[in-house]
Every structure is written in structure tokens, then in C-alpha cells.
Motif scaffolding. Structure first.
Motif, mmCIF file in Angstrom:
data_model
loop_
_atom_site.group_PDB
_atom_site.id
_atom_site.type_symbol
_atom_site.label_atom_id
_atom_site.label_comp_id
_atom_site.label_asym_id
_atom_site.label_seq_id
_atom_site.Cartn_x
_atom_site.Cartn_y
_atom_site.Cartn_z
ATOM 1 N N TYR A 116 117.976 -50.168 125.842
ATOM 2 C CA TYR A 116 118.681 -51.099 126.152
ATOM 3 C C TYR A 116 117.969 -52.503 124.771
ATOM 4 C CZ TYR A 116 113.315 -51.388 124.175
ATOM 5 O OH TYR A 116 112.449 -51.250 124.261
ATOM 6 N N SER A 117 118.836 -53.634 125.929
ATOM 7 C CA SER A 117 118.724 -55.029 125.296
ATOM 8 C C SER A 117 117.907 -55.174 124.688
ATOM 9 C CB SER A 117 119.982 -55.770 125.783
ATOM 10 O OG SER A 117 121.341 -55.486 125.373
ATOM 11 N N MET A 118 117.761 -56.001 123.807
ATOM 12 C CA MET A 118 115.957 -56.614 123.408
ATOM 13 C C MET A 118 116.982 -57.868 122.254
ATOM 14 S SD MET A 118 112.777 -54.925 121.622
ATOM 15 C CE MET A 118 113.835 -54.304 120.881
ATOM 16 N N GLY A 119 116.966 -59.507 123.058
ATOM 17 C CA GLY A 119 117.496 -59.932 121.655
ATOM 18 C C GLY A 119 118.393 -59.814 121.330
ATOM 19 N N GLU A 137 113.772 -56.923 129.246
ATOM 20 C CA GLU A 137 113.270 -57.892 128.664
ATOM 21 C C GLU A 137 112.732 -58.797 128.899
ATOM 22 O OE1 GLU A 137 114.658 -60.739 124.062
ATOM 23 O OE2 GLU A 137 116.103 -60.115 125.316
ATOM 24 N N GLN A 138 113.714 -59.756 129.932
ATOM 25 C CA GLN A 138 113.247 -60.547 130.906
ATOM 26 C C GLN A 138 111.715 -60.255 131.971
ATOM 27 O OE1 GLN A 138 115.360 -62.824 133.194
ATOM 28 N NE2 GLN A 138 117.395 -62.193 132.348
ATOM 29 N N THR A 158 118.966 -53.770 119.908
ATOM 30 C CA THR A 158 118.117 -52.966 120.668
ATOM 31 C C THR A 158 117.165 -51.908 120.742
ATOM 32 O OG1 THR A 158 119.939 -51.781 120.007
ATOM 33 C CG2 THR A 158 120.638 -53.087 121.492
ATOM 34 N N ASP A 178 116.665 -54.798 133.187
ATOM 35 C CA ASP A 178 116.494 -56.148 132.408
ATOM 36 C C ASP A 178 114.803 -55.808 131.854
ATOM 37 O OD1 ASP A 178 116.698 -58.670 131.035
ATOM 38 O OD2 ASP A 178 117.774 -59.376 132.376
ATOM 39 N N ALA A 192 109.356 -57.995 131.565
ATOM 40 C CA ALA A 192 108.834 -57.296 130.404
ATOM 41 C C ALA A 192 108.185 -59.010 129.422
ATOM 42 C CB ALA A 192 108.846 -57.684 128.819
ATOM 43 N N GLY A 193 108.841 -60.305 130.323
ATOM 44 C CA GLY A 193 108.221 -61.233 129.232
ATOM 45 C C GLY A 193 107.392 -62.002 131.266
ATOM 46 N N LEU A 216 108.419 -53.332 124.518
ATOM 47 C CA LEU A 216 108.069 -54.448 125.517
ATOM 48 C C LEU A 216 107.044 -53.951 126.098
ATOM 49 C CD1 LEU A 216 112.022 -55.261 125.524
ATOM 50 C CD2 LEU A 216 110.490 -56.626 124.345
ATOM 51 N N SER A 217 107.252 -52.581 126.617
ATOM 52 C CA SER A 217 106.217 -52.046 127.544
ATOM 53 C C SER A 217 104.828 -51.496 127.187
ATOM 54 C CB SER A 217 106.829 -50.404 128.780
ATOM 55 O OG SER A 217 107.421 -49.606 127.286
#
Length: 399
Positions: free
Chosen positions: A164-167, A139-140, A170, A137, A142-143, A178-179
């Protein structure tokens, strides 16, 4: 014998390697930048830096972000040892994260738990692993890393071609949206191969410049970047000395050869049209054909809402419940022409790291390891081969 994984080399790949072998450059020539450019196009990355293997990429990423003795990093325990070794080569202490017992992936919760065992003043980076080709996951996670001011590095050696999912959208693994970095391997059993080889993707041009130096001894050959005029330029005229180079940092010989790059670029050209669709079709066939024997073996689940190109097809098996050891099952499958493997022994249990982490127990990693078995998956397989594997599993586990 159906191996758990193997390279798929065609005459077109061979022709590309031979072409380079007959050319003027076997290394430090034009093929490596061509491969890097093609890799950027495939992954939507801003920059790519090729290296000699996937372990080298993890090492020079660790060097580029400045890891030194006393620093700490978080690494999931379910991975190949290279994920931990790369930062540890720099002297960093590895804090092992637990994983989801079904997917083997680091989760936001297991990351948070690992962070409670780290020193916030010394924690510098988190290395995540897209195990088997299924993404974490991102996105989470990375947050969490962004809020803590940590570098986020994707070990994406299994996940070339995965999204991967991003909001509500994708992204492609390797785009580094994100990385900070993504690391890939081109070992023969990976999704594409260059024999041995690796690639780093990144969006920061300053980091890319560091990585390029670190893979080549730390040598700078661009006269515009020289710092010592006596080395770089002729006294009196100021003309550039064509032989000059400067050692500007301590680096390594982690270069990729030109014939490796030619093979890698040829293989990459088959991803969209053949390798990725065939892997997806084989995985879909496995999932259909394993349903009737779900009480014996179930495929390790993919994460939701992603388009994964799996590197490994992992079956989850209750060996004790079947009254057999994993070794017995593997040997009996081998006798039926089906090769299997185990990915991976939890790194925190390896003797070297166990001495550094006495008493550490990670229940999710132990549970995943206890039931995992990698089944044959590679592009040259057919659906009939999947039938062979499933029938062999039913015979061995149903006895």
C-alpha cells in the motif's frame, strides 16, 4: 470445471503435515510459533498471533481493545459477514459504511459519512477491508481514525502479499505501520491455506499478550505472571507447581493446531516464488484479454500506485443491459465449465443486520453488488484457462 478459487496443495505441503502428525505435538507445540515468526518476516510485522480461523482473529481483536455493549464500530457493508460479526460478538453496535461503487472499498469520504451516523462518545474502532486484495487508502483513513482517537483494524484476509502507498514510500499489508491490527484468513480459497486458520499482526506487545491469552481460554502458564501464589507455588518452598495455570481473563479455544501451522508455513514459503507472481500474471492476462469485450465485462479496478496480490478477480457486468439476470449468466458459464461466485451481498441487507438498521440505504454498496462477479483465479490456473473464461464470457454475454 474451473472453480472461482481453490487451494494449491503440493507434495511438499503434504510431507510437512505428515511430519508433524508423526511428531510428539499435534497442538500447543513448536510449529505455531515457527509459523508466526515466518509470517512476521513476510509481512514486516513486529508480532503475529495465530488462531483457529479469520473470524476468531476478528473476535479476539475486538475483545483485546475492550469492546463492550454500547460501544460502536464502523465496518464497510461490502465484506463477508465475519467482519461485522467479530465486534458484534462483544455487543458492539455496527455502523455500516458505504463503499466506492467501482472498487467496493471504503474511502475516506464514505468513512466520514458513516462517522456522522455514529455517536462520537461511543465510537471506538474502524474495521477496513482490503477487498479482493486491493488496499484501501490506508494513509488517509489512518489520519481520520487517529484524529478521532479510534482503533484501526485491517481485515486483510484478501490481501496477503499486497503493498500500500505510504507517502512517497510503500508498506506491506500486515506491517501495521498505520493501523493497530491486521487480520488474515487461511481458508482454502485464500492466497495461502492452512485448511482453516487465521493470523493477527500487531506492533503493541501488551496487546499481543492479551491476544495470546484470549485464543487459549484466558489461561496463563508463565509462573512469572501468576497472581495467586497458592495455585502457582508449593507452600513452604515456594517452588513452582509444574501443573499450574491461572484463568486470568475469559477467553476462547481459538488455537491453531501444529499440523495446520506446518501447512501454513509451507504455503507461505511459496508466496514470493510462485503464488504471488502467478496471481499477478493471471490478473495481467485477464486485463489484456478482457479489453476486446470491455463493453460486456470490465475488471474491477485496482487502487492506484500499489502492487496488489489479488485474492479475487472480479468482473463488473451490466446484467440488465445484457438482458440477463446474474443467475442466468452464472448458470450458462457453469455449463461451459467456468465456475463463478458473488462477493458479497451487502451486510446491511442481511436480515439480521437489516432489523438493526431499518431503512439504511448505501448506494455505493448496492451498485457494486449489482454488477460484481468473481471469476476463476488460483495459482494452478494457466493463461489458457484465462482464455477459456474470457471466451465463455463473450459467448454468454454476447448472445
Amino acid at each position: 470445471m474451473l472453480a472461482y478459487g481453490r487451494q494449491s496443495i503440493g507434495q511438499d505441503d503434504i510431507d510437512e503435515v505428515v511430519r508433524v502428525l508423526k511428531s510428539d505435538y499435534l497442538t500447543t507445540g513448536p510449529e505455531v510459533p515457527k509459523f508466526e515468526e515466518a509470517f512476521c518476516a513476510y509481512t514486516d510485522a513486529a508480532h503475529a498471533v495465530a488462531a483457529s480461523n479469520g473470524t476468531a482473529t476478528l473476535h479476539i481483536i475486538s475483545l483485546a481493545i475492550g469492546l463492550t455493549p454500547g460501544d460502536q464500530v464502523i465496518v464497510p457493508s461490502i465484506s463477508f459477514v465475519a467482519t461485522a460479526n467479530g465486534p458484534h460478538y462483544c455487543g458492539a453496535e455496527v455502523i455500516f459504511s458505504d463503499v466506492d461503487p467501482e472498487t467496493g472499498l471504503m474511502t475516506p469520504d464514505t468513512l466520514r459519512e458513516a462517522m456522522t451516523r455514529a455517536d462520537p462518545a461511543r465510537l471506538k474502532a474502524v474495521f477496513i477491508v482490503h477487498l479482493n486484495g486491493s488496499p484501501v487508502d490506508l494513509e488517509q483513513i489512518a489520519g481520520i481514525t487517529k484524529a478521532a482517537g479510534l482503533y484501526l483494524i485491517e481485515d486483510a484476509c484478501h490481501a496477503l502479499g499486497t503493498t500500500y502507498s505510504m507517502g512517497n514510500d510503500t508498506g506491506k499489508v500486515g506491517d501495521c505501520a498505520l493501523s493497530d491490527f491486521a487480520s488474515f484468513s487461511f481458508h482454502p480459497v485464500k492466497t495461502i491455506t492452512s485448511g482453516e486458520g487465521g493470523m493477527i499482526t500487531c506492533r503493541d506487545p501488551e496487546m499481543v499478550a492479551k491476544l495470546a491469552l484470549l485464543r487459549n481460554h484466558g489461561l496463563e502458564r508463565d509462573p512469572e505472571l501468576f497472581t495467586d501464589a497458592d495455585i502457582g507455588f508449593e507452600e513452604g518452598t515456594g517452588a513452582h507447581n509444574p501443573w499450574a495455570y491461572e484463568l486470568q481473563m475469559l477467553g476462547y479455544n481459538y488455537r491453531m493446531t501444529d499440523f495446520q501451522a506446518a501447512l501454513g508455513r509451507s504455503q507461505l514459503g511459496k508466496m514470493a516464488g510462485r503464488f504471488a507472481p502467478q496471481r499477478k500474471a493471471l490478473v495481467a492476462a485477464y486485463r489484456r484479454k478482457l479489453k476486446p469485450i470491455a463493453h460486456l465485462v470490465t475488471p474491477a479496478p485496482n487502487t492506484d500506485n500499489v502492487d496488489a496480490v489479488l485474492h479475487l478477480m472480479v468482473g463488473r457486468i451490466d446484467f440488465a443491459g445484457r438482458g440477463k439476470t446474474r443467475r442466468e449468466v452464472m448458470m450458462q458459464l457453469r455449463d461451459l465449465g467456468v465456475g463463478t461466485q458473488v462477493h458479497y451481498i451487502p451486510i446491511h441487507r442481511q436480515p439480521y443486520y437489516a432489523k438493526l438498521n431499518p431503512g439504511l440505504t448505501l448506494n455505493g454498496a448496492e451498485a457494486y453488488y449489482a454488477g460484481c462477479l468473481s471469476l476463476p483465479l488460483y495459482p494452478d490456473m494457466t493463461e489458457a484457462d484465462v482464455d477459456t473464461v474470457v471466451q465463455a464470457l463473450a459467448k454468454v454475454l454476447g448472445q
